[in-house]
Write an enzyme that holds these catalytic residues in place. Structure first.
Site, PDB file in Angstrom:
ATOM      1  N   CYS A  42       4.064   2.171  -6.890  1.00  0.00           N
ATOM      2  CA  CYS A  42       3.514   1.225  -5.921  1.00  0.00           C
ATOM      3  C   CYS A  42       2.833   0.066  -6.651  1.00  0.00           C
ATOM      4  CB  CYS A  42       2.574   1.927  -4.942  1.00  0.00           C
ATOM      5  SG  CYS A  42       2.272   0.987  -3.414  1.00  0.00           S
TER       6      CYS A  42
ATOM      7  N   ASP B 133      -5.493   4.780  -2.503  1.00  0.00           N
ATOM      8  CA  ASP B 133      -6.036   4.197  -1.282  1.00  0.00           C
ATOM      9  C   ASP B 133      -7.354   4.850  -0.924  1.00  0.00           C
ATOM     10  OD1 ASP B 133      -3.513   2.724  -0.939  1.00  0.00           O
ATOM     11  OD2 ASP B 133      -4.313   2.423   1.086  1.00  0.00           O
TER      12      ASP B 133
END
Length: 321
Positions: free
Chosen positions: A131, A200
Site C-alpha cells: 500500500c 491505519d
C-alpha cells in the site's frame, strides 16, 4: 444540526476523506483539523452554545467518513477537547490555537518517526512495501539522507493500486524500485531484508490494522525470517481498544473491484471489498513511532500514557464538554 450550518470546507474535507482523495493517516488528520479551524473562523454563531453545536456538528460529519482510520477521531479529540471559553471569540480562539498546535505536532511527529525508523535500515538493504504510507516513506527518506543506498520491492496493492504512489515516491528518493503484483510477494521475500508497512490503526494488544493483504504478507515474511516493521505515528493508536472495543473493518464500494459492465458479463455473483485486515502482534517485529521503537506487546503502555485508561468521544454529546 442543520447541514447548512457546516462550512463548505467541512463538507469538502469529508467528501475527500470518504472518497480517498485524501489518504494516509497524517493527511486525513491534518485535513480534519484544518476543516474544524475553518468552521470556527467562519462561524456566525451568536452564543457559545450555538458555536459549540456547530463545531460538534462539523466533528460528527468528519468522523462518519472513515470508521477505520483512527487518526481521524484522534485529531478531532485533540481539537474538541481543547475548545474552551465563555464567549464565542474565546471559543474560536481556542479552536484555532489547538488546530495550529496539532498541525505542528503532526509535522514534527513524522520527521521524528523517520529518524527512529531509519536506524533499522542498513546501507544496501532491500525493503518490501504494501500500500502507501507516508510514515514508512519517512523512514526511507531519513535513511537516504544518512547516505544509505536502498532498494525496494513495491506491491501494487489492488484494487486501488496505491503501490503505484509508493513506487513513484521511492524512485524520487533515489531508491531502486521493482514494482510487483501482489501475488508475487512470496517469490521476492527471500531477497528482502525488511517488510516495511504503515498502519491505519493499532490496537492495545499490538494488533495492526492496515490495508487488506498486510496480514498475509506478514505471515509469509515470518516464515521466511524477514522482519516486519510497522511505521505509525501515535495518532494511529486506537484508544477505544483499551476497553475492549473491536476495530471496525471498513467495506468499500464493490465497483473498486469490478465495474458494472464486467460484473454483468460474469453473472450474478457477490463481490466483497474489505479495505483492511488485522495482523496479529506475533507477526510484527517492531512498531516505530515518534516516541521510539516498541515491540507490539508494549504498545498498550504507550497508549495508556497518551490517552489514560478511559476515553470519550466528546463530539457526540455537548454535555460532556
Amino acid at each position: 444540526m442543520d447541514s447548512q450550518d457546516l462550512h463548505p470546507a467541512v463538507e469538502a474535507a469529508a467528501e475527500d476523506i470518504a472518497s480517498m482523495e485524501i489518504r494516509g493517516a497524517a493527511a486525513i488528520a491534518a485535513t480534519a483539523a484544518a476543516a474544524l479551524r475553518e468552521q470556527a473562523e467562519a462561524s456566525d454563531a451568536e452564543t457559545p452554545e450555538a458555536f459549540r453545536a456547530q463545531l460538534l456538528g462539523a466533528a460528527r460529519r468528519l468522523h462518519e467518513t472513515r470508521p477505520t482510520a483512527v487518526s481521524l477521531p484522534n485529531a478531532i479529540r485533540y481539537v474538541v477537547r481543547r475548545m474552551e471559553g465563555d464567549t464565542v471569540p474565546a471559543l474560536r480562539e481556542s479552536v484555532v490555537e489547538s488546530t495550529t498546535a496539532f498541525e505542528a505536532r503532526l509535522e514534527r511527529a513524522q520527521s521524528e518517526l523517520g529518524r527512529v525508523g531509519a536506524n533499522r535500515l542498513q546501507d544496501g538493504d532491500t525493503i518490501m512495501t504494501h500500500c502507501h504510507s507516508t510514515d514508512a516513506l519517512a523512514c526511507v527518506e531519513a535513511a537516504v539522507e544518512q547516505g544509505k543506498e536502498l532498494s525496494a520491492f513495491v506491491k501494487e496493492t489492488r484494487p486501488r493500486q496505491q503501490g503505484h504512489i509508493t513506487a513513484r515516491a521511492l524512485a524520487e528518493l533515489g531508491v531502486s524500485v521493482t514494482l510487483i503484483v501482489d501475488n508475487a510477494a512470496r517469490r521476492y521475500l527471500d531477497d528482502a531484508d525488511h517488510v516495511l508497512v504503515g498502519a491505519d490503526s493499532i490496537a492495545a494488544d499490538g494488533s495492526v490494522i492496515n490495508k487488506i493483504g498486510t496480514s498475509g504478507l506478514a505471515v509469509n515474511a515470518r516464515e521466511r525470517g524477514v522482519p516486519v516493521v510497522v511505521a505509525a505515528q501515535t495518532i494511529k493508536l486506537h484508544p477505544e481498544t483499551l476497553t475492549g472495543h473491536t476495530v471496525e473493518i471498513e467495506t468499500r464500494d464493490e465497483r473498486e473491484v469490478v465495474d458494472d459492465e464486467t460484473r454483468a458479463g460474469i453473472g450474478d455473483v457477490a463481490v466483497a471489498n474489505p479495505a483492511f485486515d488485522v495482523t496479529p502482534p506475533r507477526y510484527v517485529d517492531a512498531i516505530v513511532t515518534e516516541s521510539g521503537q516498541f515491540p507490539p506487546e508494549s504498545v498498550v503502555t504507550l497508549m495508556r500514557e497518551l490517552f489514560g485508561e478511559e476515553h470519550r468521544d466528546p463530539w457526540l454529546n455537548a454535555g460532556e464538554l
